[in-house]
Motif scaffolding. Structure first.
Motif, PDB file in Angstrom:
ATOM      1  N   MET A 149       0.869  -1.173   0.000  1.00 45.69           N
ATOM      2  CA  MET A 149       0.000   0.000   0.000  1.00 45.69           C
ATOM      3  C   MET A 149       0.908   1.225   0.000  1.00 45.69           C
ATOM      4  N   PRO A 150       1.476   1.567  -1.174  1.00 42.90           N
ATOM      5  CA  PRO A 150       2.486   2.624  -1.249  1.00 42.90           C
ATOM      6  C   PRO A 150       1.900   4.014  -1.478  1.00 42.90           C
ATOM      7  N   GLU A 151       0.697   4.254  -0.984  1.00 38.96           N
ATOM      8  CA  GLU A 151       0.023   5.524  -1.275  1.00 38.96           C
ATOM      9  C   GLU A 151       0.789   6.741  -0.776  1.00 38.96           C
ATOM     10  N   GLY A 155       1.068  10.780  -2.300  1.00 37.38           N
ATOM     11  CA  GLY A 155       0.313  11.792  -1.577  1.00 37.38           C
ATOM     12  C   GLY A 155      -1.107  11.393  -1.241  1.00 37.38           C
ATOM     13  N   LEU A 156      -1.390  10.098  -1.218  1.00 33.56           N
ATOM     14  CA  LEU A 156      -2.707   9.632  -0.781  1.00 33.56           C
ATOM     15  C   LEU A 156      -2.524   8.943   0.572  1.00 33.56           C
ATOM     16  N   TYR A 157      -3.269   7.927   0.885  1.00 30.02           N
ATOM     17  CA  TYR A 157      -3.153   7.159   2.130  1.00 30.02           C
ATOM     18  C   TYR A 157      -3.786   5.802   1.828  1.00 30.02           C
ATOM     19  N   SER A 293       0.492  12.735   4.027  1.00 26.80           N
ATOM     20  CA  SER A 293      -0.019  11.366   3.971  1.00 26.80           C
ATOM     21  C   SER A 293       0.299  10.592   5.244  1.00 26.80           C
ATOM     22  N   ALA A 294       1.507  10.799   5.798  1.00 30.31           N
ATOM     23  CA  ALA A 294       1.874  10.086   7.024  1.00 30.31           C
ATOM     24  C   ALA A 294       0.882  10.395   8.138  1.00 30.31           C
ATOM     25  N   HIS A 295       0.498  11.658   8.251  1.00 24.03           N
ATOM     26  CA  HIS A 295      -0.501  12.033   9.256  1.00 24.03           C
ATOM     27  C   HIS A 295      -1.855  11.394   8.970  1.00 24.03           C
ATOM     28  N   ASP A 328      -2.007  16.309  -1.577  1.00 22.97           N
ATOM     29  CA  ASP A 328      -0.764  16.206  -2.338  1.00 22.97           C
ATOM     30  C   ASP A 328      -0.854  15.282  -3.547  1.00 22.97           C
ATOM     31  N   ILE A 329      -2.005  14.672  -3.790  1.00 24.76           N
ATOM     32  CA  ILE A 329      -2.048  13.584  -4.766  1.00 24.76           C
ATOM     33  C   ILE A 329      -1.716  14.036  -6.185  1.00 24.76           C
TER      34      ILE A 329
END
Length: 384
Positions: A149-151, A155-157, A293-295, A328-329
């Motif tokens: 799941m490399p979103e 810039g996704l999640y 994305s991390a958040h 950010d996507i």
């Protein structure tokens, strides 16, 4: 090979039934899930669910490289950036809403399907591909399976229900995988509950043949599942799965992400000095990924630790559309897949510099409960 987005077939069984076969047919894009694919597959699954002659469904991807390498993020990018003469295009395009609504409705149907669905998870299974696979009753992996799941890199999640199913892994592991986009092999998938059976690639034809030869009894849900299970018991070869990458590191992973917030977890992961190739690749991916994305990964797992799957899909739809409008996507897809310069210019310099106000804006509801496009999920049985 036909130009159809999804190829459908029905294989006869010895007892007079049929096995529905659906093949994602975009091998050049590694079977990236397009809106048309999702629409066709959802409609066919709805029809097969009520067709008494269909005893099971087999879902696979065309070509030798991938089951499905993710959602059609290039189409999303174009909808966000190519405004043209359409006043509804650009960042406020309705395409994202339509795409994610269709995708998540399909994923939920698979999770709640009344008949066995076997997903042949051979090759690459990423993002939207995992969404198709995660809810199937029989998730089959092979020696070539690569799940991720490399979103965060675009810039996704992790969406596609991952806000719910990543919480079903050992504590902290789902958060670590979501933040780093860590890649899993077949053994990892089995260990973490993302797969059910290891079947060597060479046994695919034998498996389909055996499914056609088995007895499905009265065709009650129990008899259908039992018939499929008998075949898999004979052809599974779990002892041939590759060596695990995650299991030996679970204590270490949990120490990195346990009892902290997103900022501290990211700092711990990036500062981790353990000499391990898999961990090092994850650190590199996180360092280059979207701080926003991390958040979002962390926040969504917190919010859906105790919710139901339908509620997770509803909020994921809201957040995914907001990511297309505010996140950010667009920049991530541009850098990774359009211009391919691999140097995205994220909105924030680091995870520590992401303002709470930006997260609140992304999580702000777009619809009332009564107007939500997925308001019906969980309130009526899918497939009936």
């Amino acid at each position: 090979m036909t130009d159809l987005a999804v190829i459908f077939d029905e294989l006869p069984t010895r007892d007079g039934g049929r096995i529905g076969v659906a093949t994602l047919n975009a091998p050049k894009s590694l079977n990236a899930l397009s809106l048309e694919m999702a629409r066709q597959l959802d409609a066919k699954l709805e029809a097969w669910a009520v067709d008494r002659s269909i005893v099971a469904v087999w879902l696979e991807g065309a070509g030798e490289k991938a089951f499905c390498a993710g959602g059609d993020v290039v189409a999303l990018y174009r909808s966000m950036t190519e405004e043209g003469d359409d006043p509804g295009a650009g960042r406020d395009s309705l395409f994202a809403e339509s795409y994610f609504t269709t995708e998540y409705r399909l994923d939920y149907r698979i999770h709640t399907y009344p008949k066995p669905i076997l997903v042949w998870g051979d090759g690459i299974v990423m993002g939207g591909g995992l969404g198709l696979m995660a809810g199937a009753s029989r998730r089959l992996v092979t020696e070539t399976t690569l799940i991720a799941m490399p979103e965060i890199t675009i810039g996704l999640y992790p969406d596609i229900g991952a806000s719910w199913f990543l919480n079903r892994m050992p504590p902290g592991v789902g958060a670590y995988l979501g933040i780093t986009g860590g890649q899993l092999n077949a053994r990892d998938a089995l260990d973490l509950g993302l797969a059910d059976h290891f079947v060597p690639r060479e046994r695919r034809e034998a498996l389909l043949e055996a499914l056609g030869e088995t007895d499905y009894g009265t065709r009650s849900p129990r008899d259908l599942q039992a018939g499929v299970q008998r075949v898999l018991d004979e052809l599974e070869a779990r002892d041939r799965a590759p060596a695990p990458q995650v299991a030996p590191l679970i204590d270490h992973i949990q120490a990195l992400v346990g009892q902290v917030d997103a900022v501290a977890a990211v700092e711990r992961i990036l500062e981790d000095a353990r000499d391990d190739t898999w961990l090092a690749a994850n650190r590199k991916r996180l360092a280059a990924g979207s701080p926003l994305s991390a958040h979002l990964v962390w926040r969504m797992l917190e919010r859906h630790r105790h919710t139901c799957l339908a509620d997770a899909f509803r909020e994921e739809l809201n957040l995914s559309v907001q990511c297309c409008r505010l996140g950010d996507i667009a920049e991530g897809v541009r850098a990774l897949l359009i211009d391919k310069d691999k140097s995205p210019k994220w909105q924030h310099e680091s995870v520590a510099r992401v303002p709470e106000a930006d997260l609140k804006a992304l999580l702000a509801p777009l619809w009332s409960e009564e107007e939500h496009p997925l308001r019906d999920l969980g309130r009526a049985k899918q497939g009936h």
